[in-house]
Every structure is written in structure tokens, then in C-alpha cells.
Design a protein around this motif. Sequence first.
Motif, PDB file in Angstrom:
ATOM      1  N   GLU A 144       0.605  -1.302   0.072  1.00 24.29           N
ATOM      2  CA  GLU A 144       0.007  -0.053   0.012  1.00 24.29           C
ATOM      3  C   GLU A 144       0.774   1.157  -0.126  1.00 24.29           C
ATOM      4  OE1 GLU A 144      -0.629  -2.575   1.724  1.00 24.29           O
ATOM      5  OE2 GLU A 144      -2.849  -2.901   2.460  1.00 24.29           O
ATOM      6  N   THR A 145       1.945   1.337   0.809  1.00 23.76           N
ATOM      7  CA  THR A 145       2.739   2.439   0.631  1.00 23.76           C
ATOM      8  C   THR A 145       3.814   2.220  -0.123  1.00 23.76           C
ATOM      9  OG1 THR A 145       3.921   1.454   2.564  1.00 23.76           O
ATOM     10  CG2 THR A 145       2.139   2.732   3.297  1.00 23.76           C
ATOM     11  N   HIS A 146       4.246   1.371  -0.972  1.00 25.22           N
ATOM     12  CA  HIS A 146       5.192   1.417  -1.768  1.00 25.22           C
ATOM     13  C   HIS A 146       5.176   2.274  -3.071  1.00 25.22           C
ATOM     14  CE1 HIS A 146       8.307  -0.673  -4.052  1.00 25.22           C
ATOM     15  NE2 HIS A 146       7.803  -0.930  -5.233  1.00 25.22           N
ATOM     16  N   LYS A 147       6.191   2.994  -3.264  1.00 25.06           N
ATOM     17  CA  LYS A 147       6.349   4.073  -4.371  1.00 25.06           C
ATOM     18  C   LYS A 147       6.473   3.292  -5.840  1.00 25.06           C
ATOM     19  CE  LYS A 147       7.658   8.570  -2.843  1.00 25.06           C
ATOM     20  NZ  LYS A 147       7.273   8.336  -1.619  1.00 25.06           N
ATOM     21  N   TRP A 148       5.459   3.395  -6.453  1.00 27.07           N
ATOM     22  CA  TRP A 148       5.148   2.601  -7.789  1.00 27.07           C
ATOM     23  C   TRP A 148       5.731   3.419  -8.939  1.00 27.07           C
ATOM     24  CZ3 TRP A 148       4.479  -2.139  -7.536  1.00 27.07           C
ATOM     25  CH2 TRP A 148       3.858  -2.811  -6.537  1.00 27.07           C
ATOM     26  N   THR A 149       6.983   3.714  -9.078  1.00 23.88           N
ATOM     27  CA  THR A 149       7.616   4.488 -10.078  1.00 23.88           C
ATOM     28  C   THR A 149       8.185   3.547 -10.722  1.00 23.88           C
ATOM     29  OG1 THR A 149       9.435   5.045  -8.560  1.00 23.88           O
ATOM     30  CG2 THR A 149       7.724   6.700  -8.940  1.00 23.88           C
ATOM     31  N   PRO A 150       8.192   3.455 -12.185  1.00 26.90           N
ATOM     32  CA  PRO A 150       8.763   2.504 -12.985  1.00 26.90           C
ATOM     33  C   PRO A 150      10.296   2.581 -12.858  1.00 26.90           C
ATOM     34  CG  PRO A 150       7.364   3.829 -14.282  1.00 26.90           C
ATOM     35  CD  PRO A 150       7.547   4.601 -13.010  1.00 26.90           C
ATOM     36  N   ARG A 151      10.974   1.207 -12.861  1.00 24.46           N
ATOM     37  CA  ARG A 151      12.444   1.303 -12.839  1.00 24.46           C
ATOM     38  C   ARG A 151      13.119   1.658 -13.896  1.00 24.46           C
ATOM     39  NH1 ARG A 151      15.433  -4.358 -11.748  1.00 24.46           N
ATOM     40  NH2 ARG A 151      17.672  -3.568 -12.084  1.00 24.46           N
ATOM     41  N   PHE A 152      12.043   1.190 -15.063  1.00 22.11           N
ATOM     42  CA  PHE A 152      12.670   1.651 -16.645  1.00 22.11           C
ATOM     43  C   PHE A 152      11.363   1.109 -17.458  1.00 22.11           C
ATOM     44  CE2 PHE A 152      14.520  -2.552 -16.486  1.00 22.11           C
ATOM     45  CZ  PHE A 152      13.662  -3.192 -17.294  1.00 22.11           C
ATOM     46  N   GLN A 153      11.494   1.766 -18.744  1.00 27.06           N
ATOM     47  CA  GLN A 153      10.453   1.486 -19.691  1.00 27.06           C
ATOM     48  C   GLN A 153      11.057   1.112 -21.091  1.00 27.06           C
ATOM     49  OE1 GLN A 153       8.383   5.584 -19.645  1.00 27.06           O
ATOM     50  NE2 GLN A 153       6.778   4.578 -18.109  1.00 27.06           N
ATOM     51  N   CYS A 154      10.208   0.055 -21.737  1.00 20.54           N
ATOM     52  CA  CYS A 154      10.851  -0.482 -23.052  1.00 20.54           C
ATOM     53  C   CYS A 154       9.974   0.354 -23.986  1.00 20.54           C
ATOM     54  CB  CYS A 154      10.562  -1.791 -22.895  1.00 20.54           C
ATOM     55  SG  CYS A 154      11.158  -2.784 -21.527  1.00 20.54           S
ATOM     56  N   ARG A 155      10.639   1.290 -24.955  1.00 20.48           N
ATOM     57  CA  ARG A 155       9.886   1.856 -25.818  1.00 20.48           C
ATOM     58  C   ARG A 155      10.564   1.491 -27.238  1.00 20.48           C
ATOM     59  NH1 ARG A 155       6.735   6.367 -24.114  1.00 20.48           N
ATOM     60  NH2 ARG A 155       6.765   6.476 -21.657  1.00 20.48           N
ATOM     61  N   ALA A 156       9.819   1.251 -28.264  1.00 22.75           N
ATOM     62  CA  ALA A 156      10.433   1.043 -29.324  1.00 22.75           C
ATOM     63  C   ALA A 156       9.882   2.108 -30.432  1.00 22.75           C
ATOM     64  CB  ALA A 156       9.957  -0.361 -30.069  1.00 22.75           C
ATOM     65  N   SER A 157      10.813   3.096 -31.229  1.00 18.43           N
ATOM     66  CA  SER A 157      10.690   4.004 -31.748  1.00 18.43           C
ATOM     67  C   SER A 157      10.007   3.529 -33.165  1.00 18.43           C
ATOM     68  CB  SER A 157      11.819   4.911 -32.375  1.00 18.43           C
ATOM     69  OG  SER A 157      12.969   4.035 -32.606  1.00 18.43           O
ATOM     70  N   ASN A 158      10.215   2.208 -33.677  1.00 18.83           N
ATOM     71  CA  ASN A 158       9.771   1.863 -34.985  1.00 18.83           C
ATOM     72  C   ASN A 158       8.496   0.778 -34.571  1.00 18.83           C
ATOM     73  OD1 ASN A 158      11.160  -0.218 -33.690  1.00 18.83           O
ATOM     74  ND2 ASN A 158      11.962  -1.081 -35.653  1.00 18.83           N
ATOM     75  N   SER A 159       7.758   0.529 -33.487  1.00 21.02           N
ATOM     76  CA  SER A 159       7.034  -0.302 -33.090  1.00 21.02           C
ATOM     77  C   SER A 159       5.714   0.686 -33.627  1.00 21.02           C
ATOM     78  CB  SER A 159       6.810  -0.544 -31.551  1.00 21.02           C
ATOM     79  OG  SER A 159       6.193   0.549 -31.101  1.00 21.02           O
ATOM     80  N   HIS A 160       4.594  -0.315 -34.127  1.00 22.17           N
ATOM     81  CA  HIS A 160       3.404   0.337 -34.535  1.00 22.17           C
ATOM     82  C   HIS A 160       2.212  -0.492 -33.967  1.00 22.17           C
ATOM     83  CE1 HIS A 160       5.675   2.504 -37.514  1.00 22.17           C
ATOM     84  NE2 HIS A 160       6.292   1.458 -37.881  1.00 22.17           N
ATOM     85  N   GLY A 161       1.372   0.487 -33.386  1.00 20.83           N
ATOM     86  CA  GLY A 161      -0.114  -0.130 -32.678  1.00 20.83           C
ATOM     87  C   GLY A 161       0.397  -0.863 -31.579  1.00 20.83           C
ATOM     88  N   ARG A 162      -0.571  -1.596 -31.056  1.00 19.70           N
ATOM     89  CA  ARG A 162      -0.712  -2.198 -29.642  1.00 19.70           C
ATOM     90  C   ARG A 162       0.532  -3.225 -29.410  1.00 19.70           C
ATOM     91  NH1 ARG A 162      -6.344  -3.571 -29.672  1.00 19.70           N
ATOM     92  NH2 ARG A 162      -5.714  -5.804 -29.700  1.00 19.70           N
ATOM     93  N   ILE A 163       0.961  -3.442 -28.271  1.00 21.61           N
ATOM     94  CA  ILE A 163       1.883  -4.556 -27.742  1.00 21.61           C
ATOM     95  C   ILE A 163       0.720  -5.565 -26.990  1.00 21.61           C
ATOM     96  CG2 ILE A 163       3.599  -5.349 -26.249  1.00 21.61           C
ATOM     97  CD1 ILE A 163       5.086  -2.562 -26.451  1.00 21.61           C
ATOM     98  N   ASN A 164       0.570  -6.559 -27.694  1.00 22.25           N
ATOM     99  CA  ASN A 164      -0.694  -7.454 -27.155  1.00 22.25           C
ATOM    100  C   ASN A 164      -0.110  -8.180 -26.010  1.00 22.25           C
ATOM    101  OD1 ASN A 164      -2.693  -6.614 -28.723  1.00 22.25           O
ATOM    102  ND2 ASN A 164      -1.700  -8.191 -30.389  1.00 22.25           N
TER     103      ASN A 164
END
Length: 343
Positions: A144-164
Amino acid sequence: HAPQAAMGFMRPILLKGHERSITSVRYNIDGDLLFTTSKDDKVCVWSADDGERLGTYHGHNGAVWQVDVSWDSKYLISGSADSTARIWDVETGVELATIKENAPVRAVAFSYGSQQCLTVNDPFMGADAFISVYDMPREGASLETHKWTPRFQCRASNSHGRINHAQWGPNNDSIISAGEDGFIRVWSSHSGELIESYTQNDPPKSINALQFSQDMGLFITASTDFTAKIFDSNTFECKKTFRTERPVNAAAISPTMPHVVLGGGQEAAAVTTTATRIGKFETRFFHMVFEDEIGQVKGHFGPINAVAFNPDGRSYVSGAEDGYVRLHHFDGAYFKLRDEVLP
């Protein structure tokens, strides 16, 4: 014919706890609990043996797309169109934490050992889809008190549409994702950097689902191109291809038999214009080595969106657009099908 006959005698248990289409089904690692999600706002938990509904997790305000359960069956994580992922106490049903995202959450997963979790965010308001990785609180610390900040994010500049779909790879060394643009992407689970991307089709078609084998050595994809494919988890070489005549929405590898199960059907938009008896809504079993179909199990009145084998290999479950989850226990005849295929 013998293989088909072995499929025909399984009496399904119908699990009716959702008002809308089923979006995912998930067993815990012990195989005694089954979790289901739907386009209604509920997550349900059932006894994997007799299909008794054990409880419901209330709190989301939109379709729930996916669920995962921690290795010790203590925590459940769910991702929803309400732009949150929520973590629940499996036993009590209490919501322990809400991770607020800026877009609908399409997929969620715990790492092996459940020290981390990931969420997959849909493309939204011009932003691309991405994966967020979070550390779970240390043993004994409060969610409940844990800080939910992402450790990192995976982003693809050439990806299109949803990641399913996204899953941790073997030994938590990577994150493997697949989605609408037909690419399988491999990310560093330490930095979020894109390591490699693969496609098996030209032109690439949407990959709707991705599931690992129990030993993590292989994974299977389900695609709009009417196929399911098995890949080596380390080399990403395509080992097997299973062909059907319609989009495949879900696929799973048996933990005990050389079989895979596929579910699919027409896309939801196409379904309303055809009579139910025309839509071919059966789960289909294929021999993993020979790639031949060994049997079909009919029953759903809409495209099948989710399939899973129980970790003990003695039963499997399917969930469909019709709002039903069908739980099938294999009978003795099925286990004699190790090498038989349809003529």
C-alpha cells in the motif's frame, strides 16, 4: 477416428461468472486455482478441479485485459482499460495497490520469483505503446505504501500499434513482447533497451498472444495470419508452424504431451454478421512434432480469446467471446494419443 474420439468424450464444466467476453485465463503454478478476466470489470477465481467459483476481485472500472499470479500464489496483478494495474491479495480479495498509468493496460506479468512486475500500456493520445517495469516491495514491506515508479520503460521508436503480450524470458534475463505489427521484440530486463526484433511473416500480421512452455525452452505465438508458431526461447528460431483457416487468438503448449492447443475464429467484428453454427468456434489440438491436427473440441458460440493447460497437463481451459469459460478434464483415452495424428 481414434484421436477425434478421444477429444469427444471430455465433459466440459461451464464456468459462468462474467457478463461479457472473456479476455484471459491463467492457472497458478500449483494448478489448483484458475483466474479469468473479461470485458466486464471483474476478475474471477475458480477451483481448477471442479470449476466452483471461489471469489471475485472488484475494483476496476473498465474491461480487464489480463491477469497474472505470483509464484507463491499470494498476489494477483490485473491490467485494465481503466488505465490501472492493480495488485490483489489472492486469498482475501483485498486490493493492495493501484498502479496508475496514462493509457489502458493491455498486459501484466510477474517476473519469475515475483521480485518485479511489468505493465504494457496501449498507444494513447499520440503516444506509442510501451512496457513499464516495477520493483515489488521487499519481503515484509507494505504494498500500500510502496512507491510505484517504473524502474525503466521499454519503448520502440519503430513499433506500430498495440503490444498485445509481454513476458519475462528465461532466468528473467530479457522481456519478450509481441503485438499488432507482427514483430517479436527482445528487451533487456536490466535497462529496457531493445536487443533484437524478429518477424516471421511478410508482410507481418498481428501476433495476438505469446505463451512459454513450462520449462521456458520454447514459446508459442498466435497470429492473425491463421498460424501458431513455436520458437526457441534462446535462439528465436521458428521451430514449428501450425496452420488453420482463420485467425488464431490464443495458443498453449502442453506440459506433459507433445501437443499444442489453439483457439480462434473470426474477428469479433465479423462474427455478428454470421450465424453461430457457421463460425467455427472449437479449440484445435495439433501434434507438436508432426504439426498435424489431432482433434477438435467444439462448444463455444464465439471466437476463442484465451486457452491454457493446467500445469499438471491433465486439463485445459478456454475462454471466448461468448462470455463462457469451458474447463475440460482429459480422459484416459487422450493420454494414449502420444503419437497418433488425423489421417
